[in-house]
Design a protein around this motif. Structure first.
Motif, PDB file in Angstrom:
ATOM      1  N   SER A 240       0.838  -1.196   0.000  1.00  0.00           N
ATOM      2  CA  SER A 240       0.000   0.000   0.000  1.00  0.00           C
ATOM      3  C   SER A 240       0.873   1.247   0.000  1.00  0.00           C
ATOM      4  O   SER A 240       1.728   1.425   0.867  1.00  0.00           O
ATOM      5  CB  SER A 240      -0.916   0.008   1.226  1.00  0.00           C
ATOM      6  OG  SER A 240      -1.771   1.127   1.200  1.00  0.00           O
ATOM      7  N   GLY A 241       0.667   2.110  -0.987  1.00  0.00           N
ATOM      8  CA  GLY A 241       1.457   3.339  -1.112  1.00  0.00           C
ATOM      9  C   GLY A 241       2.614   3.161  -2.072  1.00  0.00           C
ATOM     10  O   GLY A 241       3.194   2.072  -2.175  1.00  0.00           O
ATOM     11  N   THR A 242       2.927   4.222  -2.809  1.00  0.00           N
ATOM     12  CA  THR A 242       4.028   4.163  -3.778  1.00  0.00           C
ATOM     13  C   THR A 242       5.152   5.119  -3.398  1.00  0.00           C
ATOM     14  O   THR A 242       5.830   5.676  -4.251  1.00  0.00           O
ATOM     15  CB  THR A 242       3.517   4.486  -5.196  1.00  0.00           C
ATOM     16  OG1 THR A 242       2.833   5.759  -5.181  1.00  0.00           O
ATOM     17  CG2 THR A 242       2.573   3.405  -5.699  1.00  0.00           C
ATOM     18  N   GLY A 243       5.333   5.348  -2.086  1.00  0.00           N
ATOM     19  CA  GLY A 243       6.477   6.132  -1.620  1.00  0.00           C
ATOM     20  C   GLY A 243       7.778   5.403  -1.897  1.00  0.00           C
ATOM     21  O   GLY A 243       7.793   4.279  -2.415  1.00  0.00           O
ATOM     22  N   LEU A 244       8.872   6.011  -1.525  1.00  0.00           N
ATOM     23  CA  LEU A 244      10.180   5.469  -1.886  1.00  0.00           C
ATOM     24  C   LEU A 244      10.420   4.082  -1.298  1.00  0.00           C
ATOM     25  O   LEU A 244      10.893   3.175  -1.994  1.00  0.00           O
ATOM     26  CB  LEU A 244      11.281   6.443  -1.435  1.00  0.00           C
ATOM     27  CG  LEU A 244      12.652   6.294  -2.091  1.00  0.00           C
ATOM     28  CD1 LEU A 244      12.557   6.298  -3.604  1.00  0.00           C
ATOM     29  CD2 LEU A 244      13.579   7.405  -1.620  1.00  0.00           C
ATOM     30  N   ALA A 245      10.091   3.876  -0.030  1.00  0.00           N
ATOM     31  CA  ALA A 245      10.323   2.564   0.592  1.00  0.00           C
ATOM     32  C   ALA A 245       9.489   1.482  -0.092  1.00  0.00           C
ATOM     33  O   ALA A 245      10.004   0.405  -0.444  1.00  0.00           O
ATOM     34  CB  ALA A 245      10.004   2.618   2.083  1.00  0.00           C
ATOM     35  N   GLN A 246       8.200   1.753  -0.311  1.00  0.00           N
ATOM     36  CA  GLN A 246       7.341   0.756  -0.960  1.00  0.00           C
ATOM     37  C   GLN A 246       7.783   0.479  -2.395  1.00  0.00           C
ATOM     38  O   GLN A 246       7.734  -0.661  -2.864  1.00  0.00           O
ATOM     39  CB  GLN A 246       5.887   1.246  -0.964  1.00  0.00           C
ATOM     40  CG  GLN A 246       5.239   1.318   0.410  1.00  0.00           C
ATOM     41  CD  GLN A 246       5.249   2.736   0.961  1.00  0.00           C
ATOM     42  OE1 GLN A 246       6.258   3.432   0.881  1.00  0.00           O
ATOM     43  NE2 GLN A 246       4.133   3.153   1.525  1.00  0.00           N
ATOM     44  N   SER A 247       8.226   1.513  -3.096  1.00  0.00           N
ATOM     45  CA  SER A 247       8.640   1.341  -4.486  1.00  0.00           C
ATOM     46  C   SER A 247       9.951   0.575  -4.592  1.00  0.00           C
ATOM     47  O   SER A 247      10.148  -0.210  -5.525  1.00  0.00           O
ATOM     48  CB  SER A 247       8.764   2.704  -5.166  1.00  0.00           C
ATOM     49  OG  SER A 247       7.530   3.397  -5.128  1.00  0.00           O
ATOM     50  N   LEU A 248      10.857   0.775  -3.632  1.00  0.00           N
ATOM     51  CA  LEU A 248      12.092  -0.007  -3.617  1.00  0.00           C
ATOM     52  C   LEU A 248      11.796  -1.466  -3.271  1.00  0.00           C
ATOM     53  O   LEU A 248      12.442  -2.376  -3.793  1.00  0.00           O
ATOM     54  CB  LEU A 248      13.091   0.602  -2.633  1.00  0.00           C
ATOM     55  CG  LEU A 248      13.721   1.921  -3.079  1.00  0.00           C
ATOM     56  CD1 LEU A 248      14.526   2.546  -1.938  1.00  0.00           C
ATOM     57  CD2 LEU A 248      14.635   1.716  -4.294  1.00  0.00           C
ATOM     58  N   LEU A 249      10.806  -1.706  -2.394  1.00  0.00           N
ATOM     59  CA  LEU A 249      10.398  -3.086  -2.122  1.00  0.00           C
ATOM     60  C   LEU A 249       9.797  -3.699  -3.385  1.00  0.00           C
ATOM     61  O   LEU A 249      10.067  -4.877  -3.695  1.00  0.00           O
ATOM     62  CB  LEU A 249       9.392  -3.116  -0.979  1.00  0.00           C
ATOM     63  CG  LEU A 249       8.824  -4.502  -0.643  1.00  0.00           C
ATOM     64  CD1 LEU A 249       9.934  -5.460  -0.206  1.00  0.00           C
ATOM     65  CD2 LEU A 249       7.743  -4.399   0.434  1.00  0.00           C
ATOM     66  N   ALA A 250       9.005  -2.923  -4.115  1.00  0.00           N
ATOM     67  CA  ALA A 250       8.451  -3.409  -5.381  1.00  0.00           C
ATOM     68  C   ALA A 250       9.570  -3.807  -6.334  1.00  0.00           C
ATOM     69  O   ALA A 250       9.506  -4.850  -6.995  1.00  0.00           O
ATOM     70  CB  ALA A 250       7.566  -2.333  -6.008  1.00  0.00           C
ATOM     71  N   LEU A 251      10.621  -2.991  -6.398  1.00  0.00           N
ATOM     72  CA  LEU A 251      11.772  -3.316  -7.242  1.00  0.00           C
ATOM     73  C   LEU A 251      12.435  -4.607  -6.780  1.00  0.00           C
ATOM     74  O   LEU A 251      12.754  -5.489  -7.588  1.00  0.00           O
ATOM     75  CB  LEU A 251      12.772  -2.156  -7.215  1.00  0.00           C
ATOM     76  CG  LEU A 251      14.117  -2.370  -7.897  1.00  0.00           C
ATOM     77  CD1 LEU A 251      13.946  -2.667  -9.386  1.00  0.00           C
ATOM     78  CD2 LEU A 251      15.011  -1.137  -7.704  1.00  0.00           C
ATOM     79  N   ALA A 252      12.644  -4.736  -5.472  1.00  0.00           N
ATOM     80  CA  ALA A 252      13.303  -5.927  -4.932  1.00  0.00           C
ATOM     81  C   ALA A 252      12.511  -7.195  -5.227  1.00  0.00           C
ATOM     82  O   ALA A 252      13.085  -8.273  -5.431  1.00  0.00           O
ATOM     83  CB  ALA A 252      13.509  -5.775  -3.424  1.00  0.00           C
ATOM     84  N   LEU A 253      11.178  -7.083  -5.265  1.00  0.00           N
ATOM     85  CA  LEU A 253      10.321  -8.254  -5.501  1.00  0.00           C
ATOM     86  C   LEU A 253       9.945  -8.432  -6.969  1.00  0.00           C
ATOM     87  O   LEU A 253       9.205  -9.357  -7.317  1.00  0.00           O
ATOM     88  CB  LEU A 253       9.034  -8.109  -4.680  1.00  0.00           C
ATOM     89  CG  LEU A 253       9.180  -8.180  -3.157  1.00  0.00           C
ATOM     90  CD1 LEU A 253       7.880  -7.764  -2.478  1.00  0.00           C
ATOM     91  CD2 LEU A 253       9.598  -9.575  -2.712  1.00  0.00           C
ATOM     92  N   SER A 254      10.459  -7.560  -7.844  1.00  0.00           N
ATOM     93  CA  SER A 254       9.989  -7.529  -9.227  1.00  0.00           C
ATOM     94  C   SER A 254      10.305  -8.801 -10.011  1.00  0.00           C
ATOM     95  O   SER A 254       9.669  -9.066 -11.031  1.00  0.00           O
ATOM     96  CB  SER A 254      10.583  -6.313  -9.949  1.00  0.00           C
ATOM     97  OG  SER A 254      12.003  -6.390 -10.015  1.00  0.00           O
ATOM     98  N   ARG A 255      11.272  -9.595  -9.557  1.00  0.00           N
ATOM     99  CA  ARG A 255      11.595 -10.836 -10.272  1.00  0.00           C
ATOM    100  C   ARG A 255      11.451 -12.057  -9.367  1.00  0.00           C
ATOM    101  O   ARG A 255      12.069 -13.087  -9.581  1.00  0.00           O
ATOM    102  CB  ARG A 255      13.007 -10.758 -10.835  1.00  0.00           C
ATOM    103  CG  ARG A 255      13.210  -9.521 -11.717  1.00  0.00           C
ATOM    104  CD  ARG A 255      14.411  -9.610 -12.587  1.00  0.00           C
ATOM    105  NE  ARG A 255      14.731  -8.331 -13.199  1.00  0.00           N
ATOM    106  CZ  ARG A 255      15.672  -8.145 -14.124  1.00  0.00           C
ATOM    107  NH1 ARG A 255      16.396  -9.168 -14.529  1.00  0.00           N
ATOM    108  NH2 ARG A 255      15.909  -6.951 -14.626  1.00  0.00           N
ATOM    109  N   SER A 256      10.631 -11.906  -8.329  1.00  0.00           N
ATOM    110  CA  SER A 256      10.448 -12.992  -7.364  1.00  0.00           C
ATOM    111  C   SER A 256       9.466 -14.049  -7.842  1.00  0.00           C
ATOM    112  O   SER A 256       9.416 -15.147  -7.288  1.00  0.00           O
ATOM    113  CB  SER A 256       9.961 -12.422  -6.027  1.00  0.00           C
ATOM    114  OG  SER A 256       8.663 -11.841  -6.187  1.00  0.00           O
ATOM    115  N   GLY A 257       8.656 -13.715  -8.834  1.00  0.00           N
ATOM    116  CA  GLY A 257       7.639 -14.654  -9.297  1.00  0.00           C
ATOM    117  C   GLY A 257       6.418 -14.716  -8.413  1.00  0.00           C
ATOM    118  O   GLY A 257       5.543 -15.559  -8.617  1.00  0.00           O
TER     119      GLY A 257
END
Length: 510
Positions: free
Chosen positions: A14-31
């Motif tokens: 929830s939320g697209t702030g910097l922390a959430q967006s970096l987590l999104a990046l980290a999980l982007s290839r997790s499947g």
């Protein structure tokens, strides 16, 4: 394709702030199945970048729903009959401007995750400090009216005509001490720095004269006076500043992201997850989270997440900040006054090339010690981060000034206004004027002590309040990694965190 309600989600962010967006990046290839929502119609959270019209709409929304935002008391100022202001879309103004030091761990993270190609960084050049008019003249080397350029290197110090020979020697002693590399197995020099005030430390150990205390404090970006800033806090930050100079080129040590700072980094992280199969829904937040039903247990249990569009989804983990998660006690926050001011002048004198062969800077830092604005000696400084049109944030021939002082409310805004006024008085452009300004109080944290991830029952993970630091806070990466490890469980290994190969089709992430 399954609907949102039918899909068993691994994570709802929830939320697209910097922390959430970096987590999104980290999980982007997790499947994993990842749903990323934001109750706002824009990306970036506290780091969002707006056009003028978007900023005014945002101001109205914050004032109507202050409980949903880490901001308060937002006002917009536009002079009447101002024909020098360009169209709304000609501006991209960031709510939380931050410098990124060359030694920050954010840069190698962006490189190892392969998203750096979608970003453009520009150099931040000179640090300027305001001095009383009697102490400087327009003819002094390294000055612009009442602004004095802070020496940031050995060459700067020896070329400075305003520092006495004796003061240069004491200053060099201090810089050599903090720049001395530690031997293997030994603590670094700054580990032994005591918690006494910076001014006391500079005098007692190095005999640094009083006139150099504020310039050195400015290099640490401390938002307290040198009497209230501990040496243990300031010295490592001064070392960070000095050790970053020259890493990516001569004459500068910090960078800013073009087109909107942290907002650009947030959008790059979200884009990576979208390419990796994540689903994005803006204008949708989380209303409630209910624990898993009695028929679910263990690692496969899914909480019931009710979204603001009245759709209920099932997810193993829910991640956000206290402002994005329901029924969470708001964290204890500090408050700073901030402003964004569009200036009719390019303020070119603030952006000199600082070293032979170095780039033309697009950013500068101007510091006003509290006592230069009619305050007591113990008052906090006002920082002005000045961005040129090269950042893409304003039209050619204009500049943007981001003001900050750790005094909330009208008192802080008055100090920022006074600092901006003095800045314009110091420029060689007689026609420089304020075209537009956004003023607000921002809530967050000034110290790393409040930077931990909070794990609530039912696998709800809460990021800390946003950092109010004027430089990117690397502790954000630590909390993001902790959240990634929890979500990944046994599937995640440290050496795999944010380390990706190039995609087969590079256009996928364009």
């Amino acid at each position: 394709m399954e609907s949102l309600a039918e899909t068993p989600w691994d994570v709802v962010i929830s939320g697209t702030g910097l922390a959430q967006s970096l987590l999104a990046l980290a999980l982007s290839r997790s499947g994993k199945n990842i749903l990323h929502v934001d109750r706002n119609p824009y990306y970036g959270g506290s780091e969002a970048a707006f056009s003028l019209e978007e900023a005014e709409d945002w101001a109205s929304k914050v004032n109507q729903e202050p409980e949903h935002f880490p901001f308060e008391d937002v006002t917009v100022y536009t002079p009447e009959d101002n024909k020098r202001l360009s169209s709304s879309r000609a501006y991209s103004l960031t709510l939380s401007p931050q410098l990124i030091y060359a030694r920050s761990q954010l840069l190698p993270t962006l490189i190892s995750s392969k998203v750096y190609k979608q970003l453009e960084f520009l150099a931040v050049g000179s640090w300027w400090i305001h001095k009383t008019p009697a102490s400087t003249t327009d003819n002094d080397t390294g000055t612009r009216g009442s602004l004095y350029r802070v020496p940031s290197s050995r060459e700067d110090i020896f070329a400075d005509d305003l520092i006495s020979v004796k003061s240069k020697r004491t200053l060099m002693r201090f810089l050599r001490s903090i720049g001395k590399p530690s031997q293997e197995g030994e603590p670094s020099p700054e580990d032994d720095v005591p918690g006494i005030p910076l001014s006391e430390y500079l005098v007692s150990k190095f005999q640094v004269p009083d006139e150099l205390h504020d310039p050195l404090l400015s290099l640490s970006l401390s938002q307290s006076s040198h009497h209230r800033t501990s040496a243990a806090y300031a010295v490592p930050r001064v070392k960070r500043h000095l050790s970053s100079i020259g890493v990516f080129g001569p004459g500068f040590g910090s960078l800013l992201a073009k087109w909107g700072g942290g907002s650009e980094i947030s959008q790059v992280g979200c884009r990576a997850l979208a390419v990796g199969g994540g689903i994005y829904v803006l204008n949708t937040g989380i209303k409630s989270v209910k624990p898993p039903g009695e028929d679910e247990a263990g690692s496969e249990a899914h909480s019931q997440v009710c979204l603001s569009n009245d759709v209920t989804v099932r997810s193993k983990y829910v991640v956000g900040s206290n402002w994005e998660l329901p029924a969470r006690d708001q964290p204890q926050c500090e408050r700073v006054s901030r402003s964004i001011t569009v200036i009719s002048s390019p303020l070119e004198s603030l952006f000199p090339v600082t070293a032979e062969g170095g780039p033309s800077p697009a950013g500068a830092v101007v510091v006003f010690p509290g006592n230069t604005l009619g305050q007591i000696d113990d008052a906090p400084p006002v920082y002005l981060l000045v961005h040129s049109s090269e950042t893409g944030e304003c039209p050619l021939g204009q500049s943007v000034v981001y003001g900050s002082v750790s005094i909330p409310g009208q008192e802080g805004q008055s100090l920022i206004e006074a600092a901006v006024s003095k800045l314009l008085e110091s420029t060689t452009d007689a026609d420089a004027e304020v075209l537009w300004s956004l003023r607000y109080t921002q809530l967050g944290r000034l110290h790393e002590a409040c930077s931990k991830l909070t794990v609530h029952p039912n696998n709800i993970l809460s990021f800390p309040a946003p950092s109010l630091d004027l430089a990117f806070d690397d502790s954000v990466l630590d909390t993001v990694k902790e959240a990634w490890q929890i979500v990944m469980g046994n599937e995640g290994a440290d050496h795999e965190y944010m380390v990706f190969e190039d995609r087969e089709n590079p256009e996928d992430e364009e």
